[in-house]
Design an enzyme around this catalytic site. Structure first.
Site, PDB file in Angstrom:
ATOM      1  N   ASP A 184       0.875  -1.172   0.000  1.00 43.84           N
ATOM      2  CA  ASP A 184       0.000   0.000   0.000  1.00 43.84           C
ATOM      3  C   ASP A 184       0.913   1.223   0.000  1.00 43.84           C
ATOM      4  OD1 ASP A 184      -2.477   1.524   0.355  1.00 43.84           O
ATOM      5  OD2 ASP A 184      -1.811   1.887   2.404  1.00 43.84           O
ATOM      6  N   SER A 185       0.311   2.402  -0.098  1.00 42.95           N
ATOM      7  CA  SER A 185       1.118   3.623  -0.023  1.00 42.95           C
ATOM      8  C   SER A 185       1.605   3.904   1.399  1.00 42.95           C
ATOM      9  CB  SER A 185       0.282   4.808  -0.501  1.00 42.95           C
ATOM     10  OG  SER A 185      -0.859   4.930   0.317  1.00 42.95           O
ATOM     11  N   CYS A 192      -4.331  -1.743  -1.792  1.00 51.77           N
ATOM     12  CA  CYS A 192      -4.533  -0.314  -2.005  1.00 51.77           C
ATOM     13  C   CYS A 192      -5.529  -0.181  -3.151  1.00 51.77           C
ATOM     14  CB  CYS A 192      -3.186   0.310  -2.388  1.00 51.77           C
ATOM     15  SG  CYS A 192      -3.299   1.996  -2.982  1.00 51.77           S
ATOM     16  N   GLU A 238      -3.098   9.572   8.169  1.00 53.75           N
ATOM     17  CA  GLU A 238      -1.634   9.420   8.264  1.00 53.75           C
ATOM     18  C   GLU A 238      -1.039  10.397   9.291  1.00 53.75           C
ATOM     19  OE1 GLU A 238       0.793   7.396   6.762  1.00 53.75           O
ATOM     20  OE2 GLU A 238      -0.616   6.153   5.641  1.00 53.75           O
ATOM     21  N   CYS A 255     -11.009   2.640   0.150  1.00 55.94           N
ATOM     22  CA  CYS A 255      -9.622   3.012   0.437  1.00 55.94           C
ATOM     23  C   CYS A 255      -9.248   2.229   1.679  1.00 55.94           C
ATOM     24  CB  CYS A 255      -9.503   4.510   0.704  1.00 55.94           C
ATOM     25  SG  CYS A 255      -7.847   4.979   1.269  1.00 55.94           S
ATOM     26  N   HIS A 311      -7.165   2.771   3.887  1.00 50.30           N
ATOM     27  CA  HIS A 311      -6.920   3.569   5.096  1.00 50.30           C
ATOM     28  C   HIS A 311      -8.211   3.734   5.927  1.00 50.30           C
ATOM     29  CE1 HIS A 311      -3.129   4.824   3.276  1.00 50.30           C
ATOM     30  NE2 HIS A 311      -2.830   5.514   4.348  1.00 50.30           N
TER      31      HIS A 311
HETATM   32  N1  DGL Z   1      -4.831   3.120   0.979  1.00 52.57           N
HETATM   33  C1  DGL Z   1      -4.824   3.486  -0.377  1.00 52.57           C
HETATM   34  C2  DGL Z   1      -6.084   3.211  -1.118  1.00 52.57           C
HETATM   35  O1  DGL Z   1      -6.721   2.219  -0.767  1.00 52.57           O
HETATM   36  C3  DGL Z   1      -4.019   4.669  -0.800  1.00 52.57           C
HETATM   37  C4  DGL Z   1      -4.371   5.977  -0.253  1.00 52.57           C
HETATM   38  C5  DGL Z   1      -3.442   7.055  -0.739  1.00 52.57           C
HETATM   39  O2  DGL Z   1      -2.226   6.874  -0.625  1.00 52.57           O
HETATM   40  O3  DGL Z   1      -3.917   8.063  -1.274  1.00 52.57           O
HETATM   41  O4  DGL Z   1      -6.452   3.863  -2.040  1.00 52.57           O
END
Ligand code: DGL
Length: 266
Positions: free
Chosen positions: A10-11, A73, A153, A185, A187
């Site tokens: 993931d990011s 992600c 974050e 997402c 996150h």
């Molecule tokens: N967690 C990620 C997603 O599911 C990336 C979020 C990001 O880095 O913008 O899209």
């Protein structure tokens, strides 16, 4: 083969929500996790950049002997998964976080659902297209909520700032009458309770973590790849050090975690 780890990326901390669910459903599996904190957030990047990052990370995870590559992600699943799958499916099991959720939604008969995600995921139209195919009776309302990833974050969770941002996005009247809200997402499960609370627990809030973990278990069983050796080693790599990543990783994985910086961009 069986002892090889599951490669996840993931990011940033988002994929940890999926990694955590995998650990609950498949405690015997080892993980190798890559959080591309140097390029966070992915949601604002072009599809080309995300494809480039995802390919490099996939190579890194393969060099660490992964038996599965799980794109944890949504932004990368929407922009890069098809090309990654084409390139690597002969070598390794390839999984994303969008198809399992769309398949799950296809088994439900929702009349109206909301989808929230990064700009990259929402602009790609991937959820709308796939849902149109799987559950044509469902009205799908999508909205980009780009402040949520930096907010998470930066550690703004369960406080006035996060409540105000969540309320501002979700009180948009396009969402009135939704029966479910898809957290597109990885996150967002970190703020799932706050989101459920905003809707007074009357809207089903759906994330990919558990659904993806169940599909992963099926895939490992089918390919006779379940780790039955009793040896489990989890490793976490990030491309730039952030103390917040470590804090969240410790929260999910209780206690010491094996966190290393991997400079794969030079
Ligand atoms: N967690 C990620 C997603 O599911 C990336 C979020 C990001 O880095 O913008 O899209």
């Amino acid at each position: 083969m069986k002892e090889q780890p599951i490669g996840i990326f993931d990011s940033g901390v988002g994929g940890l929500t999926v990694a955590h669910a995998i650990k609950q459903i498949l405690p015997g599996e080892s993980l190798v996790y890559f959080g591309d904190t140097a390029h966070l957030p992915y949601g604002d990047k072009s599809a080309e950049s995300i494809k480039y990052y995802s390919r490099k990370i996939t190579e890194f995870l393969l060099n660490h002997n992964s038996k599965v590559i799980l794109v944890a992600c949504n932004s990368a699943s929407a922009s890069a998964f098809d090309s990654l799958k084409l390139e690597y499916c002969d070598k390794v099991i390839m999984m994303d976080v969008i198809n399992p959720v769309v398949n799950y939604l296809g088994t439900r008969n929702f009349r109206k659902i909301g989808v929230i995600g990064t700009k990259r995921t929402i602009m790609s139209g991937t959820y709308d297209e796939k849902l149109m195919e799987k559950s044509p009776q469902t009205e799908v309302i999508s909205m980009a909520t780009p402040l949520l990833v930096p907010m998470i974050e930066e550690g703004f969770i369960f406080d006035d700032i996060s409540n105000a941002i969540i309320r501002t996005y979700l009180s948009n009247e396009i969402f009135s009458g939704i029966e479910a809200l898809v957290l597109a997402c990885t996150h967002y499960p970190i703020i799932k309770n706050q989101i459920s609370k905003f809707f007074n627990f009357n809207v089903e809030v759906i994330d990919s973590a558990r659904t993806v973990s169940l599909i992963l278990r099926e895939a490992l069983e089918k390919n006779n790849l379940l780790n039955d050796s009793g040896k489990v080693i989890d490793r976490f790599f990030i491309s730039d050090y952030t103390s917040y990543f470590e804090k969240i990783a410790r929260m999910f994985f209780e206690g010491e975690i094996n966190l290393m910086k991997a400079d794969i961009w030079n």
